[in-house]
Design an enzyme around this catalytic site. Structure first.
Site, PDB file in Angstrom:
ATOM      1  N   SER A 133       0.860  -1.177   0.000  1.00  0.00           N
ATOM      2  CA  SER A 133       0.000   0.000   0.000  1.00  0.00           C
ATOM      3  C   SER A 133       0.895   1.224   0.000  1.00  0.00           C
ATOM      4  CB  SER A 133      -0.886   0.015   1.254  1.00  0.00           C
ATOM      5  OG  SER A 133      -1.525   1.264   1.418  1.00  0.00           O
ATOM      6  N   TYR A 147      -2.300  -0.975  10.532  1.00  0.00           N
ATOM      7  CA  TYR A 147      -2.309  -1.220   9.088  1.00  0.00           C
ATOM      8  C   TYR A 147      -1.080  -0.611   8.431  1.00  0.00           C
ATOM      9  CZ  TYR A 147      -3.655  -1.034   4.192  1.00  0.00           C
ATOM     10  OH  TYR A 147      -3.674  -1.154   2.823  1.00  0.00           O
TER      11      TYR A 147
END
Length: 254
Positions: A133, A147
């Protein structure tokens, strides 16, 4: 015989789009995810041979079961896509939820990267793409703390393994896809609304496959996001964390 591509997290979103585009390119597929019904429906819609492999990759033994199933098969492309996120105050998100995230985003990704790169080295080539990401390219992500930390691990591991393989003259490719917002089920699972406009899963995957062909180590889809990630290196770390925190709070409606 068609080349085999394996896709984890294949029941929806980016994983399902990888299946569509790779099948259109003639790959035979092995789809891996927890939701068998979704994979069956996806497989039925694809033009090439497609097998499903229901598995919960948060469990190490399920990662081992997948690798055992692939032991005697040549894998040309492995898309290590399984993962999820959660948005909220670090003090309030449940520890079990965070540890599940660590198990999928880090432990399963690490096990499958290790075992698959070893397999590809033995078979004389192949390509592995870890789906990270843009969060993993930033120093920290308040309100998505776990995350961001897991995706930083994905990026760091991928870069290091890719560098080792290049230094050894290996024909095995390892890369890391680092998208910004993508319009998938991710935001519903993470209980957020994107603070920035998302790109389509189709555009994300097209960029990823082009990056694999060019053997790029870090692939950031979209010119705006790629430029933003490049410019972020010029921003002092503390200021960048504050900017990121504001963006995450907007996802929570704060």
């Amino acid at each position: 015989m068609s080349q085999l591509a394996v896709i984890t997290g294949a029941s929806s979103g980016i994983g399902a789009e990888f299946a569509r585009q790779l099948s259109a390119q003639g790959y035979a597929l092995l789809l891996v995810a927890r939701r068998a019904e979704r994979m069956q429906a996806l497989a039925a819609s694809l033009p090439t041979r497609c097998e499903i492999f229901p598995a919960d990759l948060s469990k190490a033994e399920e990662c081992d079961r997948l690798m055992q199933a692939l032991q005697s098969r040549r894998v040309e492309l492995f898309i290590n896509n399984a993962g999820f996120g959660e948005c909220g105050d670090f003090l309030e998100i449940g520890l079990d939820r965070e540890l599940d995230m660590v198990d999928v985003n880090i432990r399963a990704m690490h096990i499958l990267t290790k075992r698959m790169v070893q397999k590809m080295q033995q078979q004389g080539g192949g390509a592995l793409l870890n789906v990270g990401s843009s969060a993993g390219l930033l120093p920290a992500g308040p309100y998505m703390a776990t995350y961001y930390a897991t995706k930083a691990y994905v990026v760091s591991l991928s870069r290091a393994v890719a560098a080792e393989l290049r230094a050894a003259g290996s024909s095995v490719y390892v890369g890391c896809l680092c998208p910004g917002p993508v319009n998938t089920e991710f935001n519903a699972v993470a209980h957020v609304k994107f603070a920035l406009p998302g790109i389509s899963a189709a555009d994300c995957v097209r960029c990823a496959l082009a990056g694999i062909r060019r053997r790029k180590t870090v692939i950031v889809p979209g010119r705006i996001m790629a430029a933003g990630m490049s410019l972020s290196r010029l921003v002092p770390c503390g200021a960048l964390i504050r900017i990121t925190a504001r963006q995450q709070k907007r996802k929570l409606g704060g």
